[in-house]
Design a protein around this motif. Structure first.
Motif, PDB file in Angstrom:
ATOM      1  N   ALA A 235       0.658  -1.149  -0.122  1.00  0.00           N
ATOM      2  CA  ALA A 235       0.364   0.125   0.252  1.00  0.00           C
ATOM      3  C   ALA A 235       0.850   1.060  -0.028  1.00  0.00           C
ATOM      4  N   GLN A 236       1.947   0.931  -0.239  1.00  0.00           N
ATOM      5  CA  GLN A 236       3.073   2.050   0.202  1.00  0.00           C
ATOM      6  C   GLN A 236       3.052   2.987   0.925  1.00  0.00           C
ATOM      7  N   ILE A 237       2.858   2.467   2.656  1.00  0.00           N
ATOM      8  CA  ILE A 237       2.858   3.229   3.188  1.00  0.00           C
ATOM      9  C   ILE A 237       4.054   2.212   3.670  1.00  0.00           C
ATOM     10  N   THR A 238       4.734   4.025   4.465  1.00  0.00           N
ATOM     11  CA  THR A 238       5.708   3.617   5.656  1.00  0.00           C
ATOM     12  C   THR A 238       5.392   4.532   7.069  1.00  0.00           C
ATOM     13  N   VAL A 239       5.835   3.651   7.943  1.00  0.00           N
ATOM     14  CA  VAL A 239       5.954   4.477   9.140  1.00  0.00           C
ATOM     15  C   VAL A 239       7.256   4.006  10.095  1.00  0.00           C
ATOM     16  N   LEU A 240       7.065   4.344  11.072  1.00  0.00           N
ATOM     17  CA  LEU A 240       8.791   4.418  11.596  1.00  0.00           C
ATOM     18  C   LEU A 240       9.929   3.318  11.406  1.00  0.00           C
ATOM     19  N   SER A 241       8.476   2.279  11.499  1.00  0.00           N
ATOM     20  CA  SER A 241       9.712   1.221  11.880  1.00  0.00           C
ATOM     21  C   SER A 241      10.156   0.901  10.743  1.00  0.00           C
ATOM     22  N   THR A 242       9.057   0.707   9.250  1.00  0.00           N
ATOM     23  CA  THR A 242       9.754   0.721   8.549  1.00  0.00           C
ATOM     24  C   THR A 242      11.072   1.108   7.836  1.00  0.00           C
ATOM     25  N   ALA A 243      10.118   2.552   8.338  1.00  0.00           N
ATOM     26  CA  ALA A 243      11.828   3.270   7.727  1.00  0.00           C
ATOM     27  C   ALA A 243      13.379   2.687   8.359  1.00  0.00           C
ATOM     28  N   ILE A 244      13.004   2.692   9.376  1.00  0.00           N
ATOM     29  CA  ILE A 244      14.487   2.375  10.270  1.00  0.00           C
ATOM     30  C   ILE A 244      14.967   1.262   9.020  1.00  0.00           C
ATOM     31  N   TYR A 245      14.049  -0.071   9.422  1.00  0.00           N
ATOM     32  CA  TYR A 245      14.293  -0.701   8.333  1.00  0.00           C
ATOM     33  C   TYR A 245      14.540  -0.669   7.012  1.00  0.00           C
ATOM     34  N   GLN A 246      13.983   0.038   6.494  1.00  0.00           N
ATOM     35  CA  GLN A 246      14.427   1.120   4.609  1.00  0.00           C
ATOM     36  C   GLN A 246      16.056   1.395   5.264  1.00  0.00           C
ATOM     37  N   GLU A 247      16.164   2.510   6.019  1.00  0.00           N
ATOM     38  CA  GLU A 247      17.903   3.003   5.840  1.00  0.00           C
ATOM     39  C   GLU A 247      18.839   2.098   6.534  1.00  0.00           C
TER      40      GLU A 247
END
Lengths: 571, 358
Positions: A235-247
């Motif tokens: 759904a292309q929804i990024t939250v803090l925890s997934t953003a940290i993972y992406q980083e």
């Protein structure tokens, strides 16, 4: 007189010793729980050896960051509110109303929490998918209705709330039972309506439990990775925890520093939640009776059957249905084949149980880890809760915050912090914990300790200190005081904390996925590995076995408790 | 006297703290022992030349579990004295762990086997790899070997077009069928933000004149679903949630062999290929064993082993497994590696902006 003087003297000496012990304990806790996190956080303040805030200014200046914050706020607020509402409704009905089969109901409520969220999410998406049960049911309707789109913010909130409302329930139901019914009667006698009684009496008194469980649910919603990753990515929804993972997985030149920066922000939000909880509880009055009151206070009358039916329908929907859809896909020969007689097989179970010795190793490891973690958390966590409850001084409050830190971070971040800390705690010295099952042990203990502390603490504040003092006055020795007075009173609360620790440790995935090494694979990892290699039939079969085993354990605990209750009544 | 009774909880605390330290200590002892063994064997090995390949070898990989196990088992048949420990996770997790180890002071891995060359370019740039000119290189096409011998491809893994055999009647032949109307809302692919292989694909497709970013824009307009990894794609396609999937070949082949209603094609425009390279870490504590391991993976036997689990061998002279295309038959879509590495962050951002990441 002589005796008294002697006592005073000893009291002084003991006070010294105890203070010392408390400080040593604080130091140990600090090193285990806080240092790893600090080491990681420091990364966000240094750039090429220079103290800087540039990562913060950079991150805050990116518009994407604010979208992520917005998503996180909506997700956490939505899921926590829903979890609180569900938890409170269930807790109130179980504690006060005259519905039947309460014990069993209580057991069922725990099920969504014990099913690992990666399994829960998988089964819900299957259920809601275009060829799942819900869709085929809805197709029977004369008008067109689509099943809930799971890959959406609503889907994320729904799944998070389902997996975490049992936390609220667990913490609230005991507190509700201890609110003296006399207070409610008094209020009602003075003409207050039921709603007023709830608002003016029950709710304020239930606040400690609600806030305690709500805090854990809040933190669990905030740091959960599996659900927003699985449902949010499409759904292309990024939250803090997934953003940290992406980083972290983006391995850009400043990946860790940026991930650390986001983690600091996340930890700050979690800390805010903790303060909010304190503030709420500070205002709460503590006028509870010692004994839990299990007698129903409200007769639902004609409403009883409809209420019972809807409760059970809801619980069955959120427990049995996902499990059934999982069972179904674990029984077909290959993923995606229709569920019909010629495609049925038990091969996947045979493979898991008998043909893959690594699965057995993983089960052994997870059991060992979970039992060990539970044992240590049980003693240390209850000890901490005891200190916090009986002597709420600054030090003990600080300890409570410290212990909560590792739980508030996303698993991936905690795992990184563990590597920074334990690979070489002192530069040049590798104690060799890292790369063995020992690092998982340490990680689990630090991560899940707070569950025990909160569980035991909630139990403690409900035992009036006067009980303990009475026991002491009557000359009970320390062991006897614990064995005869405290343990029986605290046991249910303490055990439910231990139970939470055991279950979460048993199926832990995110921390393990970065810290394991061969010989220390765990249940969650094996499921994850099967899934990644495309053997989803094996992973569902394995998940099924684990869920069945957990359910069996729960049922036997339920039986045991039944027996114990009878014995206590006999005394 | 009364106060003394309060000692008990504290005693319990201390006891558990001690037992906590105790269980740590045991592991420490074990680790110290094994570390001592390693360094001893290293010394003897250096003294006696290359005959004594022994000690422990730490192998970090993103290969599926069973495949990594098979590889290690094959290796240990030849070198029974080497104790191999495996850490398996997604490429992203493995690299994170590796970089965290570096940050913490010492890299623990000896040998790495990860998804794609770009990842290794990155590690090479960070000066984490050891050059090794394996004697087996004579049989590996030079295209798949780093010119500084820092890493070497071990297999050929193509990203193919998978489809659900119940939902799709006629097998597709072109990537562009995905942008057509009848594939609307029917394609699933892994997210470049999470999967290294998907990031590689995005880099290659966008740098290719036939495709470019407009290909991804069209995919977005055609309501393509993005999931975390390749496993998720296969599941969606096999389960009928999507008709088409952009996914790594061997995962589909596995699912197909198990009997899932899924099949795949190599579209005519060509396919991006990743090579799962292998490399030795710069400060490997057991160089001898690490080199022997690399040699084994590239050897005829090691490649055959990989083929048996379903991979297309990279070594010349060994055929691809049934149903997959070998090196000579593959029409490879590629791009300059240095360019891919440099552009990776931008590629991800571009992808995000197209797919409207919120």
């Amino acid at each position: 007189m002589g005796v008294q003087l002697d006592g005073a003297h000893q009291r002084f000496a003991f006070f010294q010793k105890r203070r010392l012990l408390a400080w040593v304990l604080a130091l140990v806790i600090f090193c285990l729980f806080v240092l790893p996190v600090i080491r990681l956080f420091l990364l966000s303040f240094f750039q090429e050896g220079q103290l800087t805030l540039s990562y913060y200014t950079q991150i805050f200046s990116e518009p994407r960051t604010w979208t992520i914050f917005g998503n996180t706020v909506v997700m956490v607020a939505g899921a926590t509110t829903l979890a609180l509402a569900l938890g409170l409704v269930f807790a109130w009905l179980v504690a006060y109303s005259d519905i039947r089969l309460k014990k069993l109901l209580q057991l069922m409520i725990l099920v969504p929490f014990i099913i690992p969220s990666y399994i829960l999410t998988l089964s819900w998406t299957q259920l809601m998918s275009s060829n799942g049960w819900v869709a085929s049911l809805l197709q029977l309707l004369p008008f067109s209705l689509e099943p809930l789109q799971m890959y959406s913010m609503e889907g994320i909130i729904f799944t998070l709330a389902l997996s975490h409302f049992p936390l609220v329930f667990l913490f609230t139901v005991g507190v509700l039972r201890k609110i003296p019914r006399e207070m409610e009667w008094a209020a009602r006698a003075s003409g207050a309506s039921s709603w007023h009684v709830f608002k003016q009496v029950t709710f304020p008194l239930a606040l400690p439990g609600l806030a305690g469980g709500g805090l854990l649910a809040f933190i669990a919603n905030l740091d959960n990775f599996g659900i927003p990753a699985f449902l949010g990515i499409p759904a292309q929804i990024t939250v803090l925890s997934t953003a940290i993972y992406q980083e972290v997985v983006g391995f850009g030149p400043s990946a860790f520093a940026r991930a650390a920066t986001l983690s600091v922000i996340l930890a700050a939000v979690a800390l805010l939640g903790t303060f909010a909880q304190w503030w709420l509880v500070r205002k709460a009055k503590q006028t509870e009776t010692i004994q839990q009151d299990h007698e129903p206070r409200y007769q639902l009358g004609r409403l009883r059957l409809p209420v019972e039916l809807s409760l059970w329908a809801f619980l069955l929907m959120i427990t049995v249905v996902p499990i059934a859809s999982m069972l179904q896909s674990s029984l077909v020969k290959a993923y995606g084949l229709p569920f019909s007689a010629d495609h049925l097989t038990l091969d996947h179970y045979r493979f898991i149980l008998f043909e893959n010795d690594r699965v057995q190793g993983a089960i052994g490891n997870s059991l060992l880890l979970a039992a060990g973690t539970m044992a240590i958390c049980l003693f240390v966590g209850t000890g901490l809760a005891y200190m916090r409850a009986r002597q709420p001084n600054a030090l003990n409050r600080a300890l409570e915050v410290f212990v909560g830190f590792p739980y508030a971070l996303p698993g991936m971040v905690l795992a990184l912090a563990m590597i920074f800390m334990w690979l070489e705690p002192i530069p040049g010295w590798n104690p060799g914990v890292y790369g063995t099952i020992g690092i998982l042990f340490i990680a689990y203990i630090t991560r899940f300790m707070v569950l025990q502390v909160r569980g035991s603490y909630t139990a403690m504040v409900q035992v009036d200190p006067s009980m303990e003092e009475a026991a002491s006055l009557f000359g009970a020795r320390p062991m006897a005081k614990w064995r005869r007075v405290l343990v029986p009173l605290l046991l249910p609360g303490v055990l439910s904390g231990a139970f939470l620790v055991f279950l979460t440790a048993l199926t832990e995935l995110t921390v393990s996925s970065l810290l394991w090494s061969s010989g220390s694979e765990t249940i969650g990892l094996m499921i994850f590995n099967f899934e990644q290699a495309g053997y989803s039939t094996h992973s569902t079969a394995f998940s099924m076995l684990i869920v069945t085993a957990i359910l069996l354990v729960m049922v036997s605990m339920y039986m045991l408790q039944h027996v114990r209750d009878r014995r206590i009544k006999d005394i | 006297m009364i106060e003394k009774k309060r000692m008990v909880p504290f005693a319990l605390l201390v006891f558990s703290a001690v037992s906590l330290a105790g269980c740590g200590a045991e592991n420490v002892q074990e680790q110290v022992n094994s570390a001592a063994e390693t360094s001893e064997t290293n010394e003897t090995e250096q003294a006696e030349g290359t005959d004594a390949i022994a000690g422990t070898l730490s192998f970090y990989t993103s290969q599926p579990d069973a495949d990594a196990e098979a590889l290690v088992a094959g290796f240990r048949e030849q070198y029974p004295d080497v104790d191999v420990t495996i850490f398996r996770s997604g490429t992203e997790e493995v690299v994170s762990r590796l970089l965290a180890e570096e940050e913490a002071g010492s890299v623990q891995a000896d040998v790495l086997l990860l998804a794609d060359a770009v990842t290794f370019e990155n590690l090479k740039e960070k000066d984490l790899l050891l050059p090794y000119e394996s004697p087996e290189l004579a049989h590996i096409p030079a295209d798949f070997v780093d010119q500084d011998y820092m890493y070497i491809g071990t297999k050929l893994m193509a990203t193919v077009l998978a489809y659900n055999t119940d939902l799709v009647e006629e097998a597709p032949t072109s990537w562009f069928e995905l942008t057509a109307d009848n594939a609307k809302g029917e394609l699933t692919m892994p997210s470049p933000l999470y999967s290294g292989a998907a990031a590689y694909n995005a880099g290659v497709f966008s740098r290719n004149d036939d495709f470019g970013w407009s290909f991804y824009e069209k995919l977005y307009e055609n309501e393509t679903t993005v999931v975390q990894g390749n496993g998720g794609v296969v599941q969606a396609v096999a389960g009928g949630e999507a008709s088409y999937g952009m996914v790594v070949d061997f995962v589909v082949a596995n699912a197909k062999e198990q009997g899932s209603p899924i099949d795949f094609v190599y579209p005519e425009e060509g396919v991006p290929v990743i090579t799962e390279p292998i490399a030795i870490t710069k400060n490997s504590k057991n160089e001898g064993a690490a080199k022997a391991f690399v040699d084994f993976v590239l050897s005829e036997e090691g490649q055959q082993l990989g083929k048996d689990v379903g991979y297309t061998p990279i070594r010349e002279g060994i055929d691809a497994p049934a149903g997959l295309k070998g090196g000579d038959e593959l029409h490879v879509l590629s791009a300059d590696l240095a360019d891919l590495l440099e552009g990776r962050e931008e590629d991800k951002e571009q992808f995000q902006s197209i797919f409207g990441a919120h």
